[in-house]
Design a protein around this motif. Sequence first.
Motif, PDB file in Angstrom:
ATOM      1  N   GLU A 203      -0.081   9.556  -5.280  1.00 45.39           N
ATOM      2  CA  GLU A 203      -0.350   9.839  -3.698  1.00 45.39           C
ATOM      3  C   GLU A 203      -1.271   9.299  -2.697  1.00 45.39           C
ATOM      4  O   GLU A 203      -1.317   8.523  -1.404  1.00 45.39           O
TER       5      GLU A 203
ATOM      6  N   HIS B 153      -1.926   5.337  -3.069  1.00 38.22           N
ATOM      7  CA  HIS B 153      -0.668   5.095  -2.256  1.00 38.22           C
ATOM      8  C   HIS B 153      -1.105   4.638  -0.748  1.00 38.22           C
ATOM      9  O   HIS B 153      -1.405   3.892  -0.216  1.00 38.22           O
ATOM     10  N   ALA B 154      -1.432   6.293  -0.484  1.00 38.49           N
ATOM     11  CA  ALA B 154      -2.135   6.128   1.084  1.00 38.49           C
ATOM     12  C   ALA B 154      -3.408   4.881   1.446  1.00 38.49           C
ATOM     13  O   ALA B 154      -3.468   4.612   2.229  1.00 38.49           O
TER      14      ALA B 154
ATOM     15  N   LYS C 218      -3.977   2.542  -0.630  1.00 42.18           N
ATOM     16  CA  LYS C 218      -3.141   0.318  -0.680  1.00 42.18           C
ATOM     17  C   LYS C 218      -2.934   0.737   0.528  1.00 42.18           C
ATOM     18  O   LYS C 218      -3.130  -0.176   1.616  1.00 42.18           O
ATOM     19  N   GLY C 219      -2.280   1.484   1.562  1.00 41.39           N
ATOM     20  CA  GLY C 219      -1.761   1.492   2.604  1.00 41.39           C
ATOM     21  C   GLY C 219      -2.479   0.922   4.306  1.00 41.39           C
ATOM     22  O   GLY C 219      -2.439   0.199   4.787  1.00 41.39           O
ATOM     23  N   SER C 220      -3.595   2.158   3.910  1.00 45.25           N
ATOM     24  CA  SER C 220      -4.805   1.597   5.044  1.00 45.25           C
ATOM     25  C   SER C 220      -5.230   0.142   5.038  1.00 45.25           C
ATOM     26  O   SER C 220      -5.841  -0.132   5.376  1.00 45.25           O
TER      27      SER C 220
ATOM     28  N   ALA D 186      -3.824  -2.550   2.987  1.00 48.14           N
ATOM     29  CA  ALA D 186      -3.313  -3.433   4.074  1.00 48.14           C
ATOM     30  C   ALA D 186      -3.102  -3.686   5.369  1.00 48.14           C
ATOM     31  O   ALA D 186      -3.101  -4.886   5.565  1.00 48.14           O
ATOM     32  N   ASN D 187      -3.119  -2.364   5.776  1.00 48.71           N
ATOM     33  CA  ASN D 187      -3.112  -2.492   7.394  1.00 48.71           C
ATOM     34  C   ASN D 187      -4.416  -3.613   7.400  1.00 48.71           C
ATOM     35  O   ASN D 187      -4.453  -3.955   8.957  1.00 48.71           O
TER      36      ASN D 187
ATOM     37  N   ASP E 134      -0.540   7.914   6.867  1.00 50.89           N
ATOM     38  CA  ASP E 134      -1.356   7.075   7.483  1.00 50.89           C
ATOM     39  C   ASP E 134      -2.120   6.823   8.886  1.00 50.89           C
ATOM     40  O   ASP E 134      -1.321   5.884   9.692  1.00 50.89           O
TER      41      ASP E 134
ATOM     42  N   ILE F  31      -4.255   4.989  10.095  1.00 53.19           N
ATOM     43  CA  ILE F  31      -4.571   3.916  10.658  1.00 53.19           C
ATOM     44  C   ILE F  31      -3.799   2.752  11.151  1.00 53.19           C
ATOM     45  O   ILE F  31      -2.818   2.460  12.363  1.00 53.19           O
TER      46      ILE F  31
ATOM     47  N   MET G  18       7.072   7.104   2.281  1.00 55.16           N
ATOM     48  CA  MET G  18       6.184   8.215   1.711  1.00 55.16           C
ATOM     49  C   MET G  18       5.539   9.400   2.767  1.00 55.16           C
ATOM     50  O   MET G  18       4.527   8.890   3.174  1.00 55.16           O
TER      51      MET G  18
ATOM     52  N   PRO H 147       2.302  -4.356   5.048  1.00 56.07           N
ATOM     53  CA  PRO H 147       1.683  -4.138   6.502  1.00 56.07           C
ATOM     54  C   PRO H 147       2.629  -4.769   7.098  1.00 56.07           C
ATOM     55  O   PRO H 147       3.027  -5.765   7.160  1.00 56.07           O
TER      56      PRO H 147
END
Lengths: 114, 319
Positions: free
Chosen positions: A57, A60-61, A63-65, A67-68, B16, B18, B60, B111
């Motif tokens: 988890e 995953h988190a 990874k998302g931040s 990518a943004n 998240d 951001i 998620m 994204p």
Amino acid sequence: MTADGGIPMNKAEALDRVDGDETFLQELLNLYAAEYAEKTVAMENAIRAADFRAVRELGHALKGSSANLSLPRLQDAAFDMETAGLEKNIDGAREALIRFRHEYRRLKDYLETP
Amino acid sequence: MPDKIPKRTILVAEDDPISSRILEKKLKGWGFEILLAKDGRGAWEALQRPDVRLALLDWMMPEADGPEICRRIRETKKANYTYILLLTARDQSQDIIAGLQAGADDYMIKPVNFLELKARLQTGQRIIDLEDKLLLTQAQLTELATKDGLTKLWNRTFIIKFLDEELIRARRTSSPLSLIMLDLDYFKKINDERGHQAGDKVLMRIAEILTQGVRPYDKIGRYGGDELMIVLPNCDRGSVCLIAERLRRVCAAEQIRANGKAIKVTFSAGCVSSGHLVRPTGDRMIQAGDKALYRSKAAGRNRVSSFPIQKTRARKRTT
């Protein structure tokens, strides 16, 4: 995957994402720094406790931040942490966390370079 | 594509910070009111608000994930539809199918491409606008099917159905149900001498006075031309006679203006309570109410009588 090489941030893409607003991008990078500090400590604890669900988890988190903000190398390292969590691979998680921290230092150097 | 989307409240459920901050800024720029949630529980609470019709849910999230929230919202009978767009890093077709099967309307891979997101939200907006139009049309049709066009009272079909349903409820709860049948006195004369438009005004004004004079859960219907019916749940014979008498006095004191002239109008009424019938049905209640009403008419009008008929009850009331 090598630890070095490649630009840590695709700044043009990140700026495009925030409509060219440099101040807002800086605000997001500050948020990312706070996330980094909190989640890498949590990841360390999760690896120590062999809590693979938490490893997945957190990976995953992050990874998302990443990518943004168009941080491809940090995104890759975070993806590897997530995968290690899924595969219950403690050595893989540890190695990916080391690489993630290394990439974050590279990002800081990149951002601080005039 | 229009630059701004008409103002709507949108839920952004994203743990998240951001991603959440970027979405917040973009959506505000597009004219949305934003509600932020950091986990599934917060998202679920926000979705209970009737004005939240659009939602961006992260797949998620702590507490409950996006698909779980989708499932729950589709299982509940929320009055209005909520358009849900799932945000996910998962791009395998089985994940997409699982998300849509859980009740999401759409999904986007993170994204997010913001031009695409804006276009997809406009699709959601169109669906919600369409639903609003359908609900409005449905409400208008219901109004047409159940209300009397002139007086805006319930129509004959509806008021009889309401009487039948309330009788069943009264029987089940062992509570009294009462009915007032009332008929305007010399209404034909008003129509003949002052014209039908004056007659219509009288009916409309009497309907207003009655509506203001009954309890919120009583219902008034137009039974025939100038014959009205009031159904009063949980009301016994003593109370219904008092209510009818009060309404009679208020109406009799009213000067209704039509065609520049004041018209005084009275009504005769007949009351009946379910406790005074052996096996009360809607038909029997109406028959008994009619009997009492005719008693009032026969005794000189502008009065209230109740069933069973007792000679002493049909007293003339002076205004």
